[in-house]
Design a protein around this motif. Structure first.
Motif, PDB file in Angstrom:
ATOM      1  N   LYS A  77       0.826  -1.268   0.092  1.00 45.36           N
ATOM      2  CA  LYS A  77      -0.099   0.043  -0.016  1.00 45.36           C
ATOM      3  C   LYS A  77       0.844   1.303   0.203  1.00 45.36           C
ATOM      4  N   ILE A  78       0.252   2.239  -0.856  1.00 43.29           N
ATOM      5  CA  ILE A  78       1.354   3.429  -0.626  1.00 43.29           C
ATOM      6  C   ILE A  78       0.628   4.540   0.408  1.00 43.29           C
ATOM      7  N   LEU A  79       1.798   5.042   1.089  1.00 39.03           N
ATOM      8  CA  LEU A  79       1.446   5.827   2.309  1.00 39.03           C
ATOM      9  C   LEU A  79       1.681   7.223   1.751  1.00 39.03           C
ATOM     10  N   ALA A  80       0.827   8.187   1.783  1.00 39.69           N
ATOM     11  CA  ALA A  80       0.989   9.554   1.302  1.00 39.69           C
ATOM     12  C   ALA A  80       0.921  10.321   2.799  1.00 39.69           C
ATOM     13  N   GLY A  81       0.004  11.050   3.174  1.00 35.90           N
ATOM     14  CA  GLY A  81      -0.289  11.804   4.741  1.00 35.90           C
ATOM     15  C   GLY A  81      -0.655  10.840   5.733  1.00 35.90           C
ATOM     16  N   GLY A  82      -1.226   9.500   5.393  1.00 37.39           N
ATOM     17  CA  GLY A  82      -1.417   8.799   6.000  1.00 37.39           C
ATOM     18  C   GLY A  82      -3.047   9.038   6.922  1.00 37.39           C
ATOM     19  N   GLN A  83      -3.737  10.098   6.608  1.00 39.98           N
ATOM     20  CA  GLN A  83      -4.805  10.446   7.189  1.00 39.98           C
ATOM     21  C   GLN A  83      -5.914   9.600   6.749  1.00 39.98           C
ATOM     22  N   SER A  84      -5.907   8.891   5.821  1.00 36.41           N
ATOM     23  CA  SER A  84      -7.085   7.983   5.396  1.00 36.41           C
ATOM     24  C   SER A  84      -6.515   6.668   5.665  1.00 36.41           C
ATOM     25  N   LEU A  85      -5.164   6.215   5.197  1.00 39.01           N
ATOM     26  CA  LEU A  85      -4.763   5.027   5.383  1.00 39.01           C
ATOM     27  C   LEU A  85      -4.472   4.444   6.695  1.00 39.01           C
ATOM     28  N   LEU A  86      -4.015   5.293   7.464  1.00 40.18           N
ATOM     29  CA  LEU A  86      -3.752   4.857   9.074  1.00 40.18           C
ATOM     30  C   LEU A  86      -4.891   4.360   9.664  1.00 40.18           C
TER      31      LEU A  86
ATOM     32  N   ILE B 276       1.309   4.988  -9.635  1.00 42.73           N
ATOM     33  CA  ILE B 276       1.470   6.161  -8.792  1.00 42.73           C
ATOM     34  C   ILE B 276       1.059   7.554  -9.222  1.00 42.73           C
ATOM     35  N   LEU B 277       0.057   8.085  -8.537  1.00 44.82           N
ATOM     36  CA  LEU B 277      -0.169   9.426  -8.894  1.00 44.82           C
ATOM     37  C   LEU B 277       0.752  10.396  -8.646  1.00 44.82           C
ATOM     38  N   THR B 278       1.248  11.037  -9.618  1.00 46.95           N
ATOM     39  CA  THR B 278       2.399  11.996  -9.158  1.00 46.95           C
ATOM     40  C   THR B 278       2.280  13.374  -9.296  1.00 46.95           C
TER      41      THR B 278
ATOM     42  N   GLN C  66      -4.690  20.118  12.036  1.00 42.23           N
ATOM     43  CA  GLN C  66      -3.738  19.024  11.941  1.00 42.23           C
ATOM     44  C   GLN C  66      -3.851  18.103  10.742  1.00 42.23           C
ATOM     45  N   ILE C  67      -5.095  17.862  10.333  1.00 43.87           N
ATOM     46  CA  ILE C  67      -5.297  16.909   9.189  1.00 43.87           C
ATOM     47  C   ILE C  67      -4.596  17.512   7.851  1.00 43.87           C
ATOM     48  N   ARG C  68      -4.955  18.898   7.693  1.00 44.53           N
ATOM     49  CA  ARG C  68      -4.311  19.645   6.781  1.00 44.53           C
ATOM     50  C   ARG C  68      -2.931  19.831   6.793  1.00 44.53           C
TER      51      ARG C  68
ATOM     52  N   GLY D  48      -2.161  15.612   5.602  1.00 43.32           N
ATOM     53  CA  GLY D  48      -2.842  15.160   4.435  1.00 43.32           C
ATOM     54  C   GLY D  48      -2.381  15.679   3.212  1.00 43.32           C
ATOM     55  N   THR D  49      -2.480  15.024   2.060  1.00 44.62           N
ATOM     56  CA  THR D  49      -1.949  15.440   0.898  1.00 44.62           C
ATOM     57  C   THR D  49      -3.120  15.328  -0.354  1.00 44.62           C
ATOM     58  N   PHE D  50      -2.432  16.639  -1.118  1.00 43.47           N
ATOM     59  CA  PHE D  50      -3.525  16.831  -2.252  1.00 43.47           C
ATOM     60  C   PHE D  50      -3.564  15.451  -3.060  1.00 43.47           C
TER      61      PHE D  50
ATOM     62  N   GLN E 120     -16.444  18.091   9.951  1.00 46.22           N
ATOM     63  CA  GLN E 120     -17.196  16.854   9.261  1.00 46.22           C
ATOM     64  C   GLN E 120     -16.775  16.830   7.908  1.00 46.22           C
ATOM     65  N   TRP E 121     -16.804  15.597   7.234  1.00 47.59           N
ATOM     66  CA  TRP E 121     -16.761  15.418   5.874  1.00 47.59           C
ATOM     67  C   TRP E 121     -18.421  16.285   5.422  1.00 47.59           C
ATOM     68  N   PRO E 122     -18.177  16.592   4.129  1.00 54.51           N
ATOM     69  CA  PRO E 122     -19.497  17.321   3.889  1.00 54.51           C
ATOM     70  C   PRO E 122     -20.696  16.133   3.850  1.00 54.51           C
TER      71      PRO E 122
ATOM     72  N   GLY F   8     -15.114  13.174  -0.057  1.00 51.47           N
ATOM     73  CA  GLY F   8     -13.942  13.976  -0.022  1.00 51.47           C
ATOM     74  C   GLY F   8     -14.070  15.450  -0.849  1.00 51.47           C
ATOM     75  N   ASP F   9     -13.321  16.217   0.030  1.00 55.65           N
ATOM     76  CA  ASP F   9     -13.711  17.929  -0.678  1.00 55.65           C
ATOM     77  C   ASP F   9     -13.037  18.293  -1.886  1.00 55.65           C
ATOM     78  N   LEU F  10     -12.018  17.463  -2.431  1.00 52.84           N
ATOM     79  CA  LEU F  10     -11.174  17.824  -3.600  1.00 52.84           C
ATOM     80  C   LEU F  10     -11.581  17.216  -4.781  1.00 52.84           C
TER      81      LEU F  10
ATOM     82  N   GLU G 281     -19.449  25.425  -1.318  1.00 52.62           N
ATOM     83  CA  GLU G 281     -20.485  25.576  -0.243  1.00 52.62           C
ATOM     84  C   GLU G 281     -20.494  24.023   0.201  1.00 52.62           C
ATOM     85  N   LYS G 282     -19.952  24.049   1.360  1.00 54.19           N
ATOM     86  CA  LYS G 282     -19.852  22.837   2.022  1.00 54.19           C
ATOM     87  C   LYS G 282     -20.855  22.701   3.414  1.00 54.19           C
ATOM     88  N   PHE G 283     -21.800  21.642   3.202  1.00 51.18           N
ATOM     89  CA  PHE G 283     -22.755  21.485   4.253  1.00 51.18           C
ATOM     90  C   PHE G 283     -22.373  20.520   5.134  1.00 51.18           C
TER      91      PHE G 283
HETATM   92  C1  LIG Z   1     -10.776  13.260  10.818  1.00 55.12           C
HETATM   93  C2  LIG Z   1     -10.649  13.274   9.713  1.00 55.12           C
HETATM   94  C3  LIG Z   1     -11.320  14.223   9.141  1.00 55.12           C
HETATM   95  C4  LIG Z   1     -11.464  14.482   7.657  1.00 55.12           C
HETATM   96  N1  LIG Z   1     -12.119  15.225   7.123  1.00 55.12           N
HETATM   97  C5  LIG Z   1     -12.035  15.396   5.657  1.00 55.12           C
HETATM   98  C6  LIG Z   1     -13.012  16.472   4.949  1.00 55.12           C
HETATM   99  O1  LIG Z   1     -13.686  16.990   5.674  1.00 55.12           O
HETATM  100  N2  LIG Z   1     -12.966  16.580   3.500  1.00 55.12           N
HETATM  101  C7  LIG Z   1     -11.901  15.620   3.066  1.00 55.12           C
HETATM  102  O2  LIG Z   1     -11.883  15.969   1.705  1.00 55.12           O
HETATM  103  N3  LIG Z   1     -11.052  14.803   3.813  1.00 55.12           N
HETATM  104  C8  LIG Z   1     -11.172  14.659   4.970  1.00 55.12           C
HETATM  105  N4  LIG Z   1     -10.182  13.988   5.529  1.00 55.12           N
HETATM  106  C9  LIG Z   1      -9.268  13.099   4.745  1.00 55.12           C
HETATM  107  C10 LIG Z   1      -7.982  13.819   4.236  1.00 55.12           C
HETATM  108  O3  LIG Z   1      -8.339  14.377   3.117  1.00 55.12           O
HETATM  109  C11 LIG Z   1      -6.874  12.964   3.950  1.00 55.12           C
HETATM  110  O4  LIG Z   1      -5.830  13.633   3.979  1.00 55.12           O
HETATM  111  C12 LIG Z   1      -7.147  12.173   2.540  1.00 55.12           C
HETATM  112  O5  LIG Z   1      -8.227  11.539   2.561  1.00 55.12           O
HETATM  113  C13 LIG Z   1      -6.128  11.290   2.320  1.00 55.12           C
HETATM  114  O6  LIG Z   1      -4.802  12.170   1.927  1.00 55.12           O
HETATM  115  P1  LIG Z   1      -3.554  11.231   2.654  1.00 55.12           P
HETATM  116  O7  LIG Z   1      -2.376  11.954   2.199  1.00 55.12           O
HETATM  117  O8  LIG Z   1      -3.595  11.443   4.113  1.00 55.12           O
HETATM  118  O9  LIG Z   1      -3.627   9.748   2.181  1.00 55.12           O
HETATM  119  P2  LIG Z   1      -3.149   8.489   2.685  1.00 55.12           P
HETATM  120  O10 LIG Z   1      -4.066   8.399   3.896  1.00 55.12           O
HETATM  121  O11 LIG Z   1      -1.751   8.319   2.936  1.00 55.12           O
HETATM  122  O12 LIG Z   1      -3.611   7.347   1.424  1.00 55.12           O
HETATM  123  C14 LIG Z   1      -4.905   7.326   1.005  1.00 55.12           C
HETATM  124  C15 LIG Z   1      -5.016   6.553   0.067  1.00 55.12           C
HETATM  125  O13 LIG Z   1      -4.449   6.770  -1.178  1.00 55.12           O
HETATM  126  C16 LIG Z   1      -3.407   5.984  -1.627  1.00 55.12           C
HETATM  127  N5  LIG Z   1      -2.688   6.973  -2.237  1.00 55.12           N
HETATM  128  C17 LIG Z   1      -2.061   8.109  -1.516  1.00 55.12           C
HETATM  129  N6  LIG Z   1      -1.344   8.784  -2.187  1.00 55.12           N
HETATM  130  C18 LIG Z   1      -1.045   7.994  -3.524  1.00 55.12           C
HETATM  131  C19 LIG Z   1      -0.350   8.317  -4.782  1.00 55.12           C
HETATM  132  N7  LIG Z   1       0.397   9.371  -4.819  1.00 55.12           N
HETATM  133  N8  LIG Z   1      -0.362   7.342  -5.807  1.00 55.12           N
HETATM  134  C20 LIG Z   1      -1.384   6.370  -5.528  1.00 55.12           C
HETATM  135  N9  LIG Z   1      -1.983   6.100  -4.444  1.00 55.12           N
HETATM  136  C21 LIG Z   1      -1.831   6.973  -3.421  1.00 55.12           C
HETATM  137  C22 LIG Z   1      -3.082   5.218  -0.422  1.00 55.12           C
HETATM  138  O14 LIG Z   1      -2.676   3.958  -0.734  1.00 55.12           O
HETATM  139  C23 LIG Z   1      -4.414   5.159   0.228  1.00 55.12           C
HETATM  140  O15 LIG Z   1      -5.172   4.254  -0.469  1.00 55.12           O
HETATM  141  C24 LIG Z   1     -10.356  13.614   6.861  1.00 55.12           C
HETATM  142  C25 LIG Z   1      -9.507  12.824   7.724  1.00 55.12           C
HETATM  143  C26 LIG Z   1      -9.494  12.700   8.777  1.00 55.12           C
HETATM  144  C27 LIG Z   1      -8.511  11.595   9.446  1.00 55.12           C
END
Ligand SMILES: Cc1cc2nc3c(=O)[nH]c(=O)nc-3n(C[C@H](O)[C@H](O)[C@H](O)COP(=O)(O)OP(=O)(O)OC[C@H]3O[C@@H](n4cnc5c(N)ncnc54)[C@H](O)[C@@H]3O)c2cc1C
Lengths: 833, 284
Positions: free
Chosen positions: B29-38, B166-168, B105-107, B110-112, B191-193, B123-125, B183-185
């Motif tokens: 698994k690819i780890l970017a910011g880990g905010q969803s993967l972890l 990999i998305l570059t 903290q998450i911003r 977390g990565t684009f 919260q996620w929208p 997801g908002d993006l 406009e995020k409700f």
């Molecule tokens: C409490 C909480 C609240 C949040 N609220 C919101 C919100 O309101 N709106 C919102 O949009 N998001 C929200 N997020 C998610 C946030 O945007 C995360 O940063 C994002 O979803 C994942 O980005 P990451 O860099 O952390 O990716 P990771 O968690 O590291 O990876 C996410 C997934 O993408 C894959 N991946 C990552 N990078 C690549 C790459 N370059 N190429 C291929 N695969 C890749 C990984 O393998 C994994 O499956 C929230 C997260 C948390 C923990």
């Protein structure tokens, strides 16, 4: 969290006194910098770690457990099932059987042959590291035969599906208070019948949704069996009660058990419990002779730490045509969940005396049916019983005002106890010692800008503004300071309500104060230091408050029910006074004067009419040296006191909330919140502000955000903070707060409890405001939490289009495209309520 | 909770990362910011044997001007995007969306690219990227390819990124001078929208010349509200005109029903939020 100008400019406290000072909390230095030990930080040589295997089913028979793979997993020491320890594990205690015939299911820490809620412990892994324990937990193979689950409270009350088939009923206890029977008032059914003829009868049914205490520090327990005493560290509110119950349940001598609650990160009633996890850790440590630790995860905490509230409230209010209330009848259904926990059955009874609130109702009746279901067991949650009562009465008083067509404050004033009438015996039989509802209301209106906001509301209604404004009122009171022991006895509670304290004078003039209360975020060390500093005339910094260890503060009944200051603080005052009395003959002896001529003031013993005197520290040193004491006087100033209150105390206040409702989306937004609380004399205004702010937000959260939801199968859908919505500071506004002061007469400090006040008061203020904003559109209720969708539907329904409600998980944000299981079906309907 | 055991690799070039991905295939698994993967790993919803951390690959970070587009490296943190002047000037819609994404903290973590690769329908993006017609640069063993936003989002948590890819970076065509509104409700700020609308509009002399609208959480992928977009073109940027066009906002959507609202409620919200977002974006 700003203080209002009024708070800051309040009559300046006496600068020479500690009481009344905005002291920053002395405990914060260590808590904020992390220089402290939470239970999970405790590491002992050779310590083993536990992981729990929990039931995914709400109700099922366990047909087989194969633990071989888990046992073979690296560094696993033991895998224990309920059957392995069926005899020795005992059952969790219920300390408050509310009726003699209460139906109380056995409560084994580890399920033996049947699981009764999703999250119940079925097997326990003991391993050398937490990670290995967790890995092995995944390998326990359990076969279940699913049974029908009793989930919906109302259906469960009809015994359609049984939560415990062996008991034959879900009905645990029926408890009733009737003012006619008690001799404290008239017959409520007669009052209602009369009002049906020529008055007003308002009938409503309100839902108290299920809530999760969600304290900041998840629960954690360490047990060390290697000393002469077995020591348990636990993130608990109740180390003393826990020690007693460990002994009672396990048969280990009470004198061989020591319980330590180190710094504890919040509780809100959620740690007023003896838990399966504590009993299991104790059992495993004793069995294996090694220190053992268990720390729950947040998901486990949300699922398996006790929940709160969860009632249906059927209310009937009778009044004369002018709005004078003639009777109030309350019929509750209360969801116990799977078991009758420590004080779970008693929580609604704590509300029984409060539905009549600040009003002079001639007739009152309260009854509650407690009901077993296949959900996480419920118990105390901040306010315990009183928020439910306050919500019901304050919501329905607004309904009465609307029916009569007068301002909700007018209907309250018409019915409340006037200042001149105190002390007042309520229709529920309590004696309210002090209060001034007129003064608090006048001040709250001023802070709020009541008339201006009403004028704006009128303008918006008239112009048909898409954003409507609503004003909610809550004039609450509560009974707190648990509790007079005799009252608890009369309610069949299993213990007393006194509190204990010791004051120890050290030779250097420093003071150690031992309290039987057990702080977990309240700031006791600071507030109690202020009290003792004033009493003994020593410096604030010279007082050390010790608590939370049964070996140090050996006696006590711990912290809950806004009791620590009003009961525990009073015990400290009494112990400090004894120190002074013990010091007087010594001072007289050293000063060569008669005891009758010795005066004590500001830390100094002096001979009347002279400039001769000795400081407390000098007496302390002389007592320690003991070279020159009067005959027959012991060389010690140390003193103990145990205080048992004769009455509760009754904080009250007027809370006013303005909510904006976007009628197009149902979105609600707080515009203003003003409150004037009367909590008697204040020891530390800064701590009080913290308690009120936090309490308000917790109550507001019940009104707007929080709800524990189970799906059709009894699985907790709100199993993480993604779905169980806790507010943050970004979701709140700055509150406008002030105080009026009617000192309590039930303790010498004149204080009242404040720990629960904000939570009790704020929920109905917010919902009343939401309803008020759209009442002119035909809405008279929105069920909590008032989600935008519910508000939008209420408006739509009032316009004629009814729509069904569904319940399901929110989108599973942590889902993954590969290797997923445990995803939640977002489309299934079903509701627990 | 404690994740299952995994090996951790931290390559410093995309080539190394691709090689590791090639070697471990499905188990990685690819780890970017880990905010969803972890959270996924900690809740043991997934247990990869190898985690490949992109955090040390400098070339994946940063934002640059590339003529008619700006290019955002996949590993650029949300907080960097949020405060970047190029993004604010040429793709204001992204700045507005990222500002309300989760919390500070998450911003910062977390990565684009991680957020877009994760493809959470809430997801908002996704909606802004879709509305702006972003191009996704994806690198695999055989080199780089570019995928249009319309083809990138495949389904719930599913994108066009292959298992060995990999998305570059993400190329965002410049929308300089366009008004933008996200406009995020939500019920609580972090919260996620429940529903969100990404709208960007070019107004010429009071008339809407072009409009692009993305919808968040109105289906299993971000969606374009094309019917509204075309209805808006040539209309005055007035309440009535926009209201009429926005009435079609929920056409062709398939939103979820959950604790925060039923599908019908979300559809209603979409029409309201599209109107508000377009009016706001056109400065009306
Ligand atoms: C409490 C909480 C609240 C949040 N609220 C919101 C919100 O309101 N709106 C919102 O949009 N998001 C929200 N997020 C998610 C946030 O945007 C995360 O940063 C994002 O979803 C994942 O980005 P990451 O860099 O952390 O990716 P990771 O968690 O590291 O990876 C996410 C997934 O993408 C894959 N991946 C990552 N990078 C690549 C790459 N370059 N190429 C291929 N695969 C890749 C990984 O393998 C994994 O499956 C929230 C997260 C948390 C923990």
């Amino acid at each position: 969290m700003t203080l209002t100008e009024d708070e800051m400019t309040q009559a300046a406290p006496d600068a020479t006194k500690e009481i009344g000072k905005d002291r920053r909390r002395k405990e914060d230095q260590r808590l904020i910098t992390g220089r402290t030990r939470w239970t999970d930080n405790i590491t002992l040589p050779g310590m083993l770690h536990l992981a729990m295997v929990r039931s995914p089913f709400a109700h099922a028979t366990i047909t087989n457990i194969d633990k071989s793979a888990a046992e073979a997993s690296p560094n696993v020491v033991r895998v224990i099932t309920g059957a392995d320890v069926a005899e020795e594990q005992g059952g969790l205690p219920n300390a408050w059987p509310i009726t003699p015939d209460q139906v109380t299911p056995n409560h084994p820490p580890i399920a033996v042959d049947r699981v009764v809620f999703a999250g119940e412990i079925v097997a326990v892994i003991v391993a050398r590291t937490p990670a290995e324990a967790r890995d092995a937990a995944e390998l326990v193979d359990i076969d279940y035969d699913e049974l029908p689950a009793a989930l919906d409270l109302k259906e469960a009350a009809e015994d359609k599906v049984l939560a415990h088939p062996d008991l034959g009923t879900n009905k645990s206890a029926f408890w009733k208070f009737d003012s006619a029977e008690a001799g404290t008032g008239g017959n409520v059914d007669e009052a209602i019948a009369k009002a049906r003829g020529d008055g007003i009868v308002i009938e409503r049914e309100y839902r108290q949704q299920r809530l999760i205490p969600a304290f900041m520090e998840p629960r954690s327990t360490v047990v060390d069996p290697t000393g002469e005493q077995i020591t348990m560290w636990s993130a608990t509110q109740i180390p003393h009660i826990l020690k007693f119950l460990l002994a009672a349940v396990t048969g280990v001598s009470e004198s061989k058990i020591r319980v330590i609650a180190p710094d504890v990160g919040g509780g809100f009633g959620g740690k007023l419990q003896t838990t399966p996890e504590e009993f299991i850790t104790f059992l495993v440590a004793r069995k294996l002779g090694k220190p053992v630790k268990y720390t729950e995860t947040r998901s486990e905490s949300l699922m398996a730490a006790h929940h709160g509230r969860d009632q249906w409230q059927k209310l009937t209010l009778a009044a004369e045509k002018d709005g004078t209330v003639t009777g109030f009848k309350v019929e509750l259904l209360a969801d116990l969940g799977s078991h009758v926990s420590l004080v779970g059955g008693g929580v609604p009874v704590l509300g029984a005396f409060m539905f009549n609130s600040i009003y002079k109702f001639p007739a009152y009746q309260f009854s509650v049916q407690t009901v077993l279901t296949n959900k996480t067991w419920t118990d105390a949650y901040r306010g315990a019983g009183r928020p439910e009562a306050t919500y019901a009465i304050e919501r329905i008083m607004d309904e009465l005002a609307a029916e009569v067509g007068v301002d909700p404050l007018v209907i309250r004033e018409q019915n409340w106890i006037t200042h001149e009438e105190f002390p007042f015996t309520s229709v529920a039989g309590l004696e309210y010692d002090s209060g001034n509802y007129e003064a608090a209301t006048a001040r709250a209106k001023e802070l709020f800008g009541y008339d201006e906001l009403r004028a704006e509301q009128k303008r918006r209604r008239e112009s048909g503004d898409q954003v409507q404004l609503g004003i909610g009122v809550s004039t609450f009171t509560e009974m707190c300071g648990l509790a007079p022991s005799r009252v608890l006895g009369s309610l069949d509670y299993g213990a007393g309500g006194w509190e204990h304290a010791s004051v120890r004078m050290l030779p250097t003039g420093k003071v150690e104060v031992l309290t039987g209360t057990s702080a977990h975020g309240q700031g006791h060390e600071t507030a109690f230091s202020q009290i003792v500093a004033d009493r003994l005339g020593v410096a604030f910094e010279d007082v050390e408050v010790l608590h939370g260890d049964t070996m140090v503060s050996h006696k006590g009944l711990d912290t809950y029910g806004s009791r620590s200051l009003v009961v525990g603080g009073e015990a400290i005052v009494k112990a400090a006074d004894k120190v002074i009395e013990k010091a007087k003959p010594i001072a007289a002896h050293l000063l060569e004067a008669s005891v009758d001529d010795i005066e004590f003031e500001a830390g100094r013993f002096s001979v009347k009419g002279t400039d001769q005197g000795l400081a407390m520290a000098e007496i302390a040193l002389a007592t320690f040296a003991a070279h020159n004491l009067p005959d027959g006087v012991e060389p010690s100033l140390d003193s103990d006191a145990t205080f048992d209150p004769v009455n509760f105390n009754y904080p009250h206040g007027t809370h006013l909330c303005a909510m904006e409702v976007d009628t197009e989306t149902g979105q609600v937004k707080m515009r203003k919140y003003a409150a004037c609380d009367d909590i008697g004399n204040i020891i530390n205004p800064l701590i009080v502000s913290g308690q009120v702010h936090g309490g308000l937000v917790q109550g507001i959260a019940q009104a707007l955000w929080e709800e524990a939801v189970h799906d059709d199968a009894g699985t907790l859908v709100t199993g993480s903070f993604v779905d169980y919505l806790l507010p943050t500071s970004a979701d709140t506004i700055s509150f406008d707060l002030d105080h009026t002061t009617s000192p309590s007469t039930t303790n010498t400090l004149g204080t009242k409890g404040v720990g629960e006040a904000g939570t009790i008061a704020s929920t109905p203020a917010v919902v009343n405001a939401v309803v008020d904003a759209v009442r002119h559109l035909g809405v008279n209720d929105v069920r909590m939490p008032c989600t935008p969708e519910r508000v939008w539907k209420a408006i739509n329904d009032a316009r004629g289009g009814a729509q069904a409600e569904t319940v399901g998980a929110a989108a599973p944000h942590f889902d993954e495209s590969t290797g997923m299981d445990g995803t939640v079906d977002r489309t299934t309907g079903g509701t627990d309520s | 909770m404690i994740p299952a055991q995994f090996d951790y690799l931290a390559p410093t070039t995309v080539e190394e990362a691709l090689a590791a991905l090639g070697q471990h295939g499905d188990d990685a698994k690819i780890l970017a910011g880990g905010q969803s993967l972890l959270p996924v790993l900690r809740m043991r919803l997934n247990a990869p044997e190898v985690v490949i951390d992109l955090g040390r690959i400098e070339s994946l970070r940063g934002i640059r001007d590339d003529g008619d587009a700006i290019v955002i490296g996949a590993m650029t943190q949300h907080s960097v995007v949020e405060h970047d002047p190029l993004v604010a000037e040429h793709a204001a819609l992204i700045s507005k969306a990222v500002e309300h994404l989760a919390d500070h903290q998450i911003r910062h973590r977390g990565t684009f690219g991680g957020a877009l690769a994760h493809a959470d329908p809430a997801g908002d993006l996704g909606a802004p990227a879709l509305a702006l017609g972003a191009q996704f640069v994806i690198q695999g063993p055989g080199g780089s390819r570019t995928v249009a936003a319309d083809d990138f989002f495949v389904d719930l948590f599913e994108t066009a990124i292959g298992e060995d890819e990999i998305l570059t970076e993400v190329r965002v065509p410049k929308h300089t001078g366009w008004g933008a509104c996200y406009e995020k409700f939500v019920r609580v700020a972090h919260q996620w929208p429940i529903v969100a609308v990404a709208a960007t509009v070019r107004v010429e002399g009071g008339t809407i010349a072009e409009a692009k609208i993305g919808l968040t959480n109105m289906g299993s992928t971000p969606l374009r509200a094309r019917a509204v977009e075309s209805a808006l073109v040539g209309q005055p940027a007035t309440e009535d005109a926009v209201r009429a066009a926005a009435a079609q906002a929920a056409d062709g959507t398939n939103p979820p029903s959950d604790l925060n609202g039923e599908a019908a409620y979300r559809k209603h919200l979409a029409t309201v939020l599209v109107r508000r977002a377009v009016l706001n974006a056109s400065g009306a």
